[in-house]
Design a protein around this motif. Structure first.
Motif, PDB file in Angstrom:
ATOM      1  N   ALA A 123       9.970  -8.135  11.487  1.00 33.51           N
ATOM      2  CA  ALA A 123       9.230  -7.591  12.626  1.00 33.51           C
ATOM      3  C   ALA A 123       8.436  -6.350  12.213  1.00 33.51           C
ATOM      4  O   ALA A 123       7.278  -6.164  12.619  1.00 33.51           O
ATOM      5  CB  ALA A 123      10.202  -7.254  13.754  1.00 33.51           C
ATOM      6  N   GLN A 124       9.058  -5.507  11.406  1.00 28.10           N
ATOM      7  CA  GLN A 124       8.379  -4.301  10.919  1.00 28.10           C
ATOM      8  C   GLN A 124       7.174  -4.685  10.062  1.00 28.10           C
ATOM      9  O   GLN A 124       6.079  -4.131  10.215  1.00 28.10           O
ATOM     10  CB  GLN A 124       9.384  -3.477  10.093  1.00 28.10           C
ATOM     11  N   ALA A 125       7.373  -5.633   9.158  1.00 25.40           N
ATOM     12  CA  ALA A 125       6.285  -6.064   8.284  1.00 25.40           C
ATOM     13  C   ALA A 125       5.168  -6.724   9.077  1.00 25.40           C
ATOM     14  O   ALA A 125       3.981  -6.584   8.742  1.00 25.40           O
ATOM     15  CB  ALA A 125       6.822  -7.024   7.221  1.00 25.40           C
ATOM     16  N   ARG A 126       5.527  -7.439  10.128  1.00 27.91           N
ATOM     17  CA  ARG A 126       4.501  -8.081  10.958  1.00 27.91           C
ATOM     18  C   ARG A 126       3.610  -7.033  11.616  1.00 27.91           C
ATOM     19  O   ARG A 126       2.380  -7.165  11.625  1.00 27.91           O
ATOM     20  CB  ARG A 126       5.157  -8.965  12.011  1.00 27.91           C
ATOM     21  N   PRO A 157       0.828  -1.211   0.000  1.00 27.80           N
ATOM     22  CA  PRO A 157       0.000   0.000   0.000  1.00 27.80           C
ATOM     23  C   PRO A 157       0.863   1.262   0.000  1.00 27.80           C
ATOM     24  O   PRO A 157       1.952   1.290   0.588  1.00 27.80           O
ATOM     25  CB  PRO A 157      -0.800  -0.115   1.301  1.00 27.80           C
ATOM     26  N   SER A 158       0.360   2.305  -0.653  1.00 27.58           N
ATOM     27  CA  SER A 158       1.135   3.535  -0.814  1.00 27.58           C
ATOM     28  C   SER A 158       1.511   4.150   0.523  1.00 27.58           C
ATOM     29  O   SER A 158       2.589   4.728   0.669  1.00 27.58           O
ATOM     30  CB  SER A 158       0.345   4.541  -1.664  1.00 27.58           C
ATOM     31  N   GLU A 159       0.634   4.018   1.530  1.00 33.76           N
ATOM     32  CA  GLU A 159       0.948   4.632   2.818  1.00 33.76           C
ATOM     33  C   GLU A 159       2.146   3.945   3.484  1.00 33.76           C
ATOM     34  O   GLU A 159       2.926   4.580   4.194  1.00 33.76           O
ATOM     35  CB  GLU A 159      -0.263   4.595   3.754  1.00 33.76           C
ATOM     36  N   LEU A 160       2.314   2.640   3.224  1.00 36.63           N
ATOM     37  CA  LEU A 160       3.468   1.946   3.784  1.00 36.63           C
ATOM     38  C   LEU A 160       4.737   2.273   3.010  1.00 36.63           C
ATOM     39  O   LEU A 160       5.834   2.351   3.592  1.00 36.63           O
ATOM     40  CB  LEU A 160       3.219   0.437   3.802  1.00 36.63           C
ATOM     41  N   LEU A 161       4.627   2.438   1.696  1.00 35.06           N
ATOM     42  CA  LEU A 161       5.786   2.877   0.918  1.00 35.06           C
ATOM     43  C   LEU A 161       6.288   4.221   1.437  1.00 35.06           C
ATOM     44  O   LEU A 161       7.498   4.427   1.622  1.00 35.06           O
ATOM     45  CB  LEU A 161       5.414   2.991  -0.562  1.00 35.06           C
ATOM     46  N   GLU A 162       5.358   5.116   1.679  1.00 34.59           N
ATOM     47  CA  GLU A 162       5.736   6.448   2.162  1.00 34.59           C
ATOM     48  C   GLU A 162       6.307   6.369   3.573  1.00 34.59           C
ATOM     49  O   GLU A 162       7.305   7.025   3.892  1.00 34.59           O
ATOM     50  CB  GLU A 162       4.513   7.369   2.127  1.00 34.59           C
ATOM     51  N   ARG A 163       5.693   5.543   4.408  1.00 29.00           N
ATOM     52  CA  ARG A 163       6.141   5.442   5.800  1.00 29.00           C
ATOM     53  C   ARG A 163       7.587   4.964   5.889  1.00 29.00           C
ATOM     54  O   ARG A 163       8.361   5.452   6.718  1.00 29.00           O
ATOM     55  CB  ARG A 163       5.231   4.478   6.564  1.00 29.00           C
ATOM     56  N   HIS A 164       7.957   4.017   5.043  1.00 32.15           N
ATOM     57  CA  HIS A 164       9.287   3.415   5.146  1.00 32.15           C
ATOM     58  C   HIS A 164      10.267   3.920   4.083  1.00 32.15           C
ATOM     59  O   HIS A 164      11.404   3.445   4.012  1.00 32.15           O
ATOM     60  CB  HIS A 164       9.174   1.894   5.055  1.00 32.15           C
ATOM     61  N   GLY A 165       9.805   4.859   3.249  1.00 31.41           N
ATOM     62  CA  GLY A 165      10.702   5.435   2.262  1.00 31.41           C
ATOM     63  C   GLY A 165      11.072   4.499   1.133  1.00 31.41           C
ATOM     64  O   GLY A 165      12.171   4.593   0.577  1.00 31.41           O
ATOM     65  N   TYR A 208      11.166  -6.174   1.787  1.00 33.02           N
ATOM     66  CA  TYR A 208      10.043  -5.746   2.623  1.00 33.02           C
ATOM     67  C   TYR A 208       8.723  -6.269   2.047  1.00 33.02           C
ATOM     68  O   TYR A 208       7.839  -6.720   2.790  1.00 33.02           O
ATOM     69  CB  TYR A 208      10.009  -4.219   2.728  1.00 33.02           C
ATOM     70  N   GLU A 209       8.590  -6.208   0.734  1.00 35.42           N
ATOM     71  CA  GLU A 209       7.357  -6.685   0.102  1.00 35.42           C
ATOM     72  C   GLU A 209       7.122  -8.164   0.405  1.00 35.42           C
ATOM     73  O   GLU A 209       6.009  -8.569   0.759  1.00 35.42           O
ATOM     74  CB  GLU A 209       7.431  -6.475  -1.409  1.00 35.42           C
ATOM     75  N   GLU A 210       8.162  -8.974   0.266  1.00 37.40           N
ATOM     76  CA  GLU A 210       8.003 -10.395   0.529  1.00 37.40           C
ATOM     77  C   GLU A 210       7.633 -10.636   1.987  1.00 37.40           C
ATOM     78  O   GLU A 210       6.784 -11.486   2.302  1.00 37.40           O
ATOM     79  CB  GLU A 210       9.275 -11.142   0.149  1.00 37.40           C
TER      80      GLU A 210
END
Length: 769
Positions: free
Chosen positions: A728-731, A211-219, A248-250
């Motif tokens: 952990a971040q992805a979880r 999701p775009s909000e996660l892309l933005e959150r993590h750069g 990160y995606e995986e």
């Protein structure tokens, strides 16, 4: 960029996608032509999406050569080296012509050999292979007159094999992707095909699972930019940033699948099983001859609280060998029985199921014989159900389960059959989860009106990073203490080629037997010359064998393996030991997975009683088998087994207070990963320390199991140790998404990625047989 034979004229222009996302599912035959698509199919690449997710293994630079001295005969390799010389000449004795080139890494050299019917055919190679030029050379390493060589290698000359001068300059200056390849499919052909489908790809044709909000959150960058960065980087920073996003995606897709799975589970209501104050559990605790460890008390309290809720429990109980998991599980089963329900214990083998039956009955005593003369009325009944039971005993077991007369039902995969019915199944205990898939354990969760609680046990300690990756839908409880009475076990590595040491192994067995003790001798095969393992016993993975030099990455035997002695076979070792003078008159038994069920039981009973104090076996005895008098474990061809297997085998001894000795007989050469594994096992008895070492040594995909290391849609970049923080971040991100949107309706690309990458049939996390 083209290879030495020129451009593949079967590669045509890319076909525009007909709708957003549809382009990625296009077959490569449409986009690249049948010839190229057929060669890529050897790597399991069938669609545009498959190809774009076939990521480079590493990146080469014209200034960095591959160490030639590290190449092994039989390996399929891609090396970067500089041409030293190339000379074509006619062959006098056999006709035709040959070209010999020598390439170097600056220290060592490698010979390239080409043959042709006419000298003119070789002139093209001679012209391209000019001294001083750098190239990538792909082929299988051979040997001729003591020198390593590649015969008819595919190759690419940096700055020469390009469509035009501008491309040549660019190729000579930027990182060169080197892909996982195969014979006939060199890395540059893969790279050229990737660019054919990637260059015209438009953002509208790519649905991003993140999701775009996660892309933005993590750069992180978007998916299309990530593919461009990892396949066609201008500088190293490009592919590093792209890889970080794809890792990160995986992780997110996997964790979202687990979070969604957990949410679905938690949405179901079940019956609370709080137990009762004066029931079987209270009586059982009162008759225990030893106190529970602090870890067992804490685990029992957590499980008891879970069982008392109306949300089905889904908990992983892990602990080292001898930490008392069975006792914790039995107390949970008794709480359910006290609540009017039944418990099922699912074991991976008949030997282990039979062992569980005997252990539970011994621990319960009169509490296992409720309703019989001498039985405790507060107790219950236990029955066994396996696939090889006779018709009469099977009918009785089925009736006991269906009527509820048996409060505890122990069995193998036979419990999963639709013909098995329960009166009120309240708890399923799955022993050795790594031997079952998720869908198998779920088969019991769908029985009855109310979904049962689930307790998953594993005697293979799992590092936290692995546990949260592959068991993310389970709450985890760890038993990190051992009960009193466990003796120390010392472990030694025994070189198989040292006759004196091997004689001492058999003498040590005789000494232990003379003191009334027992000895296991474990072999990797049943019969001599077999290429398949024991039906009931796991074997080392292909990755383990590749580490040992036994296989190449394609699964074929390497040249080195031909010189190795055959693996020890149980049937032959039995005869060898019976002929040993120091073991004359000693009963020596045989146990393996292909024996009839009654014969297995007889073999174990004879061993336990001392009638056959030496038992030659396959790894069917790996887990759960409990003979207190056993003090010696000899593992033949120990290099064939993984760390966790060896640790489990070692756990079969030292269980009755007797000091134990584990002897790992091996042909592993110093400096190999196999030798490092054996040294790790000999160096510590701490299962969690060994689990960390196991993850460190294993190849990346193997940790996640066959469902994700070998499939077309498997995870490719995620590493559970290196990427622990990302996982952990992805979880956390996945749980947040699923909490707000349990069905991921607002994130269709992520939901589609879960279905495509994993799917219901692929959610078999940690199938490490």
């Amino acid at each position: 960029m083209s290879g030495p034979g020129g451009r593949d004229d079967a590669v045509g222009p890319a076909v525009p996608g007909d709708h957003a996302g549809g382009r990625l599912s296009e077959p490569l035959t449409r986009v690249l032509g049948s010839r190229t698509a057929q060669s890529l199919g050897k790597l399991g690449l069938e669609t545009v999406g498959d190809l774009l997710r076939h990521y480079p293994r590493r990146y080469g630079s014209p200034g960095e050569m591959t160490p030639i001295r590290d190449l092994k005969v039989g390996e399929h390799v891609t090396v970067m080296a500089q041409v030293r010389s190339a000379t074509a000449r006619p062959m006098r004795n056999r006709g035709g012509a040959m070209l010999e080139a020598v390439v170097t890494d600056g220290q060592d050299s490698l010979r390239l050999t080409f043959f042709a019917k006419r000298m003119g055919v070789l002139r093209m190679h001679e012209d391209k292979l000019r001294a001083g030029r750098t190239g990538l050379f792909t082929g299988t390493v051979g040997e001729y007159r003591g020198e390593r060589q590649l015969t008819h290698p595919d190759y690419l000359i940096v700055g020469v094999d390009a469509a035009d001068e501008d491309e040549a300059v660019l190729e000579a200056s930027r990182p060169i992707p080197i892909y996982p390849a195969a014979a006939g499919v060199p890395t540059w052909r893969i790279g050229r095909s990737v660019r054919t489908v990637l260059d015209p790809l438009a953002p509208a044709e790519v649905d991003d699972p993140v999701p775009s909000e996660l892309l933005e959150r993590h750069g992180h960058m978007g998916l299309l930019d990530a593919w461009r960065g990892i396949h066609t980087p201008e500088v190293d920073a490009d592919w590093r940033a792209a890889r970080a996003r794809l890792v990160y995606e995986e992780a997110l897709v996997l964790q979202a699948a687990l979070a969604r799975r957990r949410a679905v589970h938690d949405a179901h209501a079940t019956l609370a099983r709080p137990g009762r104050a004066d029931g079987a559990l209270t009586a059982f605790d009162a008759q225990l001859p030893w106190p529970l460890t602090g870890a067992q008390v804490r685990a029992g309290e957590r499980i008891a609280a879970d069982l008392a809720r109306e949300t089905p429990m889904l908990r992983l109980l892990q602990g080292d060998v001898g930490s008392g998991k069975t006792l914790v599980a039995l107390r949970a089963m008794l709480q359910v029985v006290d609540s009017g329900g039944q418990a099922a214990l699912l074991a991976p083998t008949e030997v282990l199921a039979g062992q569980h039956l005997r252990t539970l009955r011994a621990m319960l005593g009169a509490l296992a014989d409720a309703g019989t003369l001498g039985g405790d009325p507060r107790g219950t009944r236990i029955t066994l159900l396996t696939g090889s039971q006779g018709a009469a005993s099977r009918r009785k077991a089925l009736a006991d389960a269906a009527s509820g007369e048996a409060g505890i039902v122990v069995g193998t995969h036979a419990l999963l059959s639709e013909t098995v019915q329960f009166a009120d199944l309240g708890l399923v205990v799955v022993d050795e989860q790594h031997r079952f898939g998720v869908e198998q354990r779920d088969a019991l969760r769908t029985r009855g009106v109310h979904p049962p609680h689930m307790l998953v046990m594993t005697a293979t300690p799992i590092p936290r990073t692995v546990a949260m990756t592959v068991f993310g839908d389970l709450e985890t409880t760890v038993l990190d203490e051992k009960p009193a009475g466990r003796a120390e076990v010392t472990t030694h590595v025994v070189p198989a080629g040292n006759r004196a040491w091997l004689d001492r192994v058999w003498a040590r067995i005789a000494e232990e037997v003379a003191q009334g003790r027992r000895a296991y001798v474990v072999c990797p095969r049943i019969e001599e010359g077999e290429t398949t393992p024991d039906d009931d016993a796991p074997e080392a993975s292909a990755d383990d064998l590749a580490d040992d030099g036994l296989l190449d990455l394609g699964g074929k035997a390497k040249g080195e393996a031909k010189e190795r002695p055959p693996l020890a076979a149980a049937t032959q070792v039995v005869e060898m030991l019976r002929a040993r003078p120091e073991l004359a008159g000693t009963g020596i038994g045989l146990l393996h997975g292909r024996m009839a069920s009654d014969d297995k039981d007889d073999a174990m009973a004879a061993f336990a009683s001392g009638r056959t104090p030496v038992l030659v076996s396959t790894t069917v005895v790996e887990v759960g088998v409990d003979v207190p008098e056993a003090s010696v474990m000899v593992v033949m061809d120990a290099q064939h087994f993984g760390i966790s297997q060896l640790h489990q085998l070692r756990g079969r001894i030292g269980r009755g207070g007797l000091p134990g000795v584990c002897l790992l007989v091996t042909n592993a050469e110093e400096g190999t990963l196999a030798a490092e594994r054996l040294a790790a096992v000999a160096g510590t008895t701490d299962g969690f320390e060994l689990a960390d070492k196991d993850v460190e040594l294993r190849r990346e995909g193997d940790v996640l199991g066959t469902a994700q290391s070998g499939g077309r849609n498997s995870l490719r970049l995620l590493r559970v140790v290196r990427d622990a923080k990302v996982i952990a971040q992805a979880r956390d991100d996945a749980r947040e998404l699923v909490a707000a949107d349990p069905q991921l309706a607002d994130h269709p690309a992520l939901a589609a990625a879960i279905d495509e990458w994993l799917g219901e049939e692929r959610e078999q996390f940690l199938e490490r047989g």
